[in-house]
Scaffold this motif. Structure first.
Motif, PDB file in Angstrom:
ATOM      1  N   PHE A 194      -2.939 -62.924  53.060  1.00  0.00           N
ATOM      2  CA  PHE A 194      -1.780 -63.577  53.312  1.00  0.00           C
ATOM      3  C   PHE A 194      -0.965 -63.950  51.792  1.00  0.00           C
ATOM      4  CE2 PHE A 194      -4.795 -64.222  56.706  1.00  0.00           C
ATOM      5  CZ  PHE A 194      -3.874 -63.907  57.814  1.00  0.00           C
ATOM      6  N   LYS A 195       0.134 -63.802  52.036  1.00  0.00           N
ATOM      7  CA  LYS A 195       0.920 -64.321  50.610  1.00  0.00           C
ATOM      8  C   LYS A 195       0.914 -65.716  50.280  1.00  0.00           C
ATOM      9  CE  LYS A 195       4.707 -60.569  50.365  1.00  0.00           C
ATOM     10  NZ  LYS A 195       5.947 -60.604  50.701  1.00  0.00           N
ATOM     11  N   GLY A 196       0.554 -66.145  49.271  1.00  0.00           N
ATOM     12  CA  GLY A 196       0.838 -67.689  49.025  1.00  0.00           C
ATOM     13  C   GLY A 196       2.395 -68.035  49.160  1.00  0.00           C
ATOM     14  N   SER A 197       3.330 -67.097  48.723  1.00  0.00           N
ATOM     15  CA  SER A 197       4.922 -67.394  48.792  1.00  0.00           C
ATOM     16  C   SER A 197       5.279 -67.738  50.131  1.00  0.00           C
ATOM     17  CB  SER A 197       5.479 -66.589  48.077  1.00  0.00           C
ATOM     18  OG  SER A 197       5.483 -65.405  48.670  1.00  0.00           O
ATOM     19  N   ASP A 198       4.902 -67.058  51.265  1.00  0.00           N
ATOM     20  CA  ASP A 198       5.482 -67.305  52.630  1.00  0.00           C
ATOM     21  C   ASP A 198       4.641 -67.304  53.525  1.00  0.00           C
ATOM     22  OD1 ASP A 198       4.932 -64.616  52.681  1.00  0.00           O
ATOM     23  OD2 ASP A 198       7.059 -63.953  52.783  1.00  0.00           O
ATOM     24  N   GLY A 199       3.109 -66.886  53.395  1.00  0.00           N
ATOM     25  CA  GLY A 199       2.242 -67.110  54.601  1.00  0.00           C
ATOM     26  C   GLY A 199       2.205 -65.619  55.445  1.00  0.00           C
ATOM     27  N   THR A 200       3.006 -64.655  54.993  1.00  0.00           N
ATOM     28  CA  THR A 200       2.989 -63.396  55.832  1.00  0.00           C
ATOM     29  C   THR A 200       1.878 -62.460  55.353  1.00  0.00           C
ATOM     30  OG1 THR A 200       4.374 -62.405  53.919  1.00  0.00           O
ATOM     31  CG2 THR A 200       5.628 -63.389  55.882  1.00  0.00           C
ATOM     32  N   VAL A 201       1.486 -61.654  56.275  1.00  0.00           N
ATOM     33  CA  VAL A 201       0.298 -60.699  55.952  1.00  0.00           C
ATOM     34  C   VAL A 201       0.594 -59.687  54.845  1.00  0.00           C
ATOM     35  CG1 VAL A 201      -1.230 -59.178  57.171  1.00  0.00           C
ATOM     36  CG2 VAL A 201      -0.232 -61.024  58.199  1.00  0.00           C
ATOM     37  N   VAL A 202      -0.291 -59.600  53.771  1.00  0.00           N
ATOM     38  CA  VAL A 202      -0.237 -58.579  52.766  1.00  0.00           C
ATOM     39  C   VAL A 202      -1.032 -57.446  53.309  1.00  0.00           C
ATOM     40  CG1 VAL A 202      -1.020 -57.962  50.567  1.00  0.00           C
ATOM     41  CG2 VAL A 202      -0.018 -60.150  51.009  1.00  0.00           C
ATOM     42  N   SER A 203      -2.275 -57.526  53.799  1.00  0.00           N
ATOM     43  CA  SER A 203      -3.112 -56.546  54.406  1.00  0.00           C
ATOM     44  C   SER A 203      -3.810 -57.096  55.492  1.00  0.00           C
ATOM     45  CB  SER A 203      -3.954 -55.796  53.479  1.00  0.00           C
ATOM     46  OG  SER A 203      -5.091 -56.922  52.964  1.00  0.00           O
ATOM     47  N   GLY A 204      -4.119 -56.382  56.680  1.00  0.00           N
ATOM     48  CA  GLY A 204      -4.773 -56.734  58.031  1.00  0.00           C
ATOM     49  C   GLY A 204      -6.244 -56.508  57.816  1.00  0.00           C
ATOM     50  N   PRO A 205      -6.483 -56.770  58.888  1.00  0.00           N
ATOM     51  CA  PRO A 205      -6.317 -56.633  60.501  1.00  0.00           C
ATOM     52  C   PRO A 205      -5.432 -57.690  60.918  1.00  0.00           C
ATOM     53  CG  PRO A 205      -8.499 -57.423  60.658  1.00  0.00           C
ATOM     54  CD  PRO A 205      -8.147 -57.432  58.956  1.00  0.00           C
TER      55      PRO A 205
ATOM     56  N   VAL B 231      -9.280 -69.204  55.978  1.00  0.00           N
ATOM     57  CA  VAL B 231      -9.149 -68.401  54.896  1.00  0.00           C
ATOM     58  C   VAL B 231      -9.006 -69.128  53.591  1.00  0.00           C
ATOM     59  CG1 VAL B 231      -7.158 -67.178  56.050  1.00  0.00           C
ATOM     60  CG2 VAL B 231      -6.617 -69.198  55.100  1.00  0.00           C
ATOM     61  N   ALA B 232      -9.172 -68.484  52.491  1.00  0.00           N
ATOM     62  CA  ALA B 232      -9.450 -69.386  51.201  1.00  0.00           C
ATOM     63  C   ALA B 232      -8.519 -69.026  50.073  1.00  0.00           C
ATOM     64  CB  ALA B 232     -10.834 -68.967  50.845  1.00  0.00           C
ATOM     65  N   PRO B 233      -8.206 -69.651  49.147  1.00  0.00           N
ATOM     66  CA  PRO B 233      -7.395 -69.436  47.786  1.00  0.00           C
ATOM     67  C   PRO B 233      -8.095 -68.178  47.150  1.00  0.00           C
ATOM     68  CG  PRO B 233      -7.744 -71.840  47.923  1.00  0.00           C
ATOM     69  CD  PRO B 233      -8.784 -71.341  49.093  1.00  0.00           C
ATOM     70  N   ASN B 234      -7.139 -67.388  47.014  1.00  0.00           N
ATOM     71  CA  ASN B 234      -7.603 -66.098  46.181  1.00  0.00           C
ATOM     72  C   ASN B 234      -6.260 -65.782  45.431  1.00  0.00           C
ATOM     73  OD1 ASN B 234      -9.267 -63.644  45.730  1.00  0.00           O
ATOM     74  ND2 ASN B 234      -7.630 -62.595  47.249  1.00  0.00           N
ATOM     75  N   GLY B 235      -6.227 -66.319  44.321  1.00  0.00           N
ATOM     76  CA  GLY B 235      -5.075 -66.177  43.200  1.00  0.00           C
ATOM     77  C   GLY B 235      -3.899 -66.672  43.835  1.00  0.00           C
ATOM     78  N   ALA B 236      -2.877 -65.922  43.867  1.00  0.00           N
ATOM     79  CA  ALA B 236      -1.477 -66.458  44.492  1.00  0.00           C
ATOM     80  C   ALA B 236      -1.503 -66.143  45.810  1.00  0.00           C
ATOM     81  CB  ALA B 236      -0.346 -65.636  43.814  1.00  0.00           C
ATOM     82  N   ASP B 237      -2.585 -65.679  46.573  1.00  0.00           N
ATOM     83  CA  ASP B 237      -2.619 -65.418  48.044  1.00  0.00           C
ATOM     84  C   ASP B 237      -3.843 -66.069  48.352  1.00  0.00           C
ATOM     85  OD1 ASP B 237      -0.560 -63.354  47.698  1.00  0.00           O
ATOM     86  OD2 ASP B 237      -2.143 -61.898  47.114  1.00  0.00           O
ATOM     87  N   PHE B 238      -3.969 -65.924  49.923  1.00  0.00           N
ATOM     88  CA  PHE B 238      -5.336 -66.364  50.914  1.00  0.00           C
ATOM     89  C   PHE B 238      -5.725 -65.279  51.369  1.00  0.00           C
ATOM     90  CE2 PHE B 238      -1.644 -69.352  51.094  1.00  0.00           C
ATOM     91  CZ  PHE B 238      -2.055 -70.444  50.164  1.00  0.00           C
ATOM     92  N   LYS B 239      -7.178 -65.250  51.293  1.00  0.00           N
ATOM     93  CA  LYS B 239      -7.912 -64.208  51.716  1.00  0.00           C
ATOM     94  C   LYS B 239      -8.973 -64.613  53.047  1.00  0.00           C
ATOM     95  CE  LYS B 239     -10.618 -60.098  50.576  1.00  0.00           C
ATOM     96  NZ  LYS B 239     -11.172 -59.264  49.313  1.00  0.00           N
ATOM     97  N   CYS B 240      -9.243 -64.044  53.938  1.00  0.00           N
ATOM     98  CA  CYS B 240     -10.098 -64.277  54.954  1.00  0.00           C
ATOM     99  C   CYS B 240     -11.308 -63.669  54.773  1.00  0.00           C
ATOM    100  CB  CYS B 240      -9.485 -63.868  56.400  1.00  0.00           C
ATOM    101  SG  CYS B 240     -10.692 -64.116  57.662  1.00  0.00           S
ATOM    102  N   PRO B 241     -12.519 -64.334  54.643  1.00  0.00           N
ATOM    103  CA  PRO B 241     -13.759 -63.748  54.082  1.00  0.00           C
ATOM    104  C   PRO B 241     -14.273 -62.932  55.396  1.00  0.00           C
ATOM    105  CG  PRO B 241     -14.032 -66.016  54.613  1.00  0.00           C
ATOM    106  CD  PRO B 241     -12.711 -65.902  54.666  1.00  0.00           C
ATOM    107  N   CYS B 242     -13.891 -63.094  56.519  1.00  0.00           N
ATOM    108  CA  CYS B 242     -14.337 -62.577  57.720  1.00  0.00           C
ATOM    109  C   CYS B 242     -14.113 -60.976  57.858  1.00  0.00           C
ATOM    110  CB  CYS B 242     -14.178 -63.011  59.006  1.00  0.00           C
ATOM    111  SG  CYS B 242     -14.913 -65.043  59.038  1.00  0.00           S
TER     112      CYS B 242
END
Length: 150
Positions: A118-129, A102-113
């Motif tokens: 994932f939320k930066g504030s707690d690591g939980t999933v914002v959107s899947g899979p 995953v990579a930094p994406n504003g205040a979140d982290f996003k998987c390029p695949c």
């Protein structure tokens, strides 16, 4: 008496269609999550217990409040979030869906695949899979440095 061949065009198409369907099902089974993805999606991850020495992963001044960054601690890639002036959070950079980085994406982290966020504030999933949160490491501010214990 004539014997009809059982190898008609219709039978060949039926067999090849069934084989194609089975091959697709096997290929999709390879996309199923493994490993850490078994963790509950709604639960905020606790820090991974660490007996390691804190390692500097970057300068605090390089990560503004509300922003994310990348770092390396003891040859382990991590992603960082800075929620406020006095706190930094560190997570594994391994996506819990398929293991991509995953990579930094504003205040979140996003998987390029597969575009899990994932939320930066707690690591939980914002959107899947992805279904499971990112595992969290112990992180701290040490003067002008961000440290992570692994």
């Amino acid at each position: 008496m004539t014997v009809e061949s059982s190898l008609t065009r219709r039978n060949v198409l039926r067999v090849s269609t069934a084989a194609s369907g089975a091959a697709c099902a096997l290929a999709l089974a390879g996309c199923a999550p493994a490993g850490p993805a078994q963790i509950s999606a709604g639960k905020t991850p606790e820090a991974i217990p660490s007996t390691g020495t804190p390692v500097r992963v970057g300068k605090l001044s390089d990560v503004p409040v509300g922003a994310t960054a990348k770092g390396v601690a003891n040859d382990v890639n991590v992603v960082i979030f800075r929620p406020n002036e006095a706190t930094v959070l560190a997570y594994s950079d391994v996506c819990t869906h398929a293991g991509c980085q995953v990579a930094p994406n504003g205040a979140d982290f996003k998987c390029p695949c597969h575009s899990s966020v994932f939320k930066g504030s707690d690591g939980t999933v914002v959107s899947g899979p992805a279904k499971a949160p990112l595992p969290r490491y112990a992180a701290a501010i040490d003067g002008e440095w961000i440290t992570v214990s692994i």
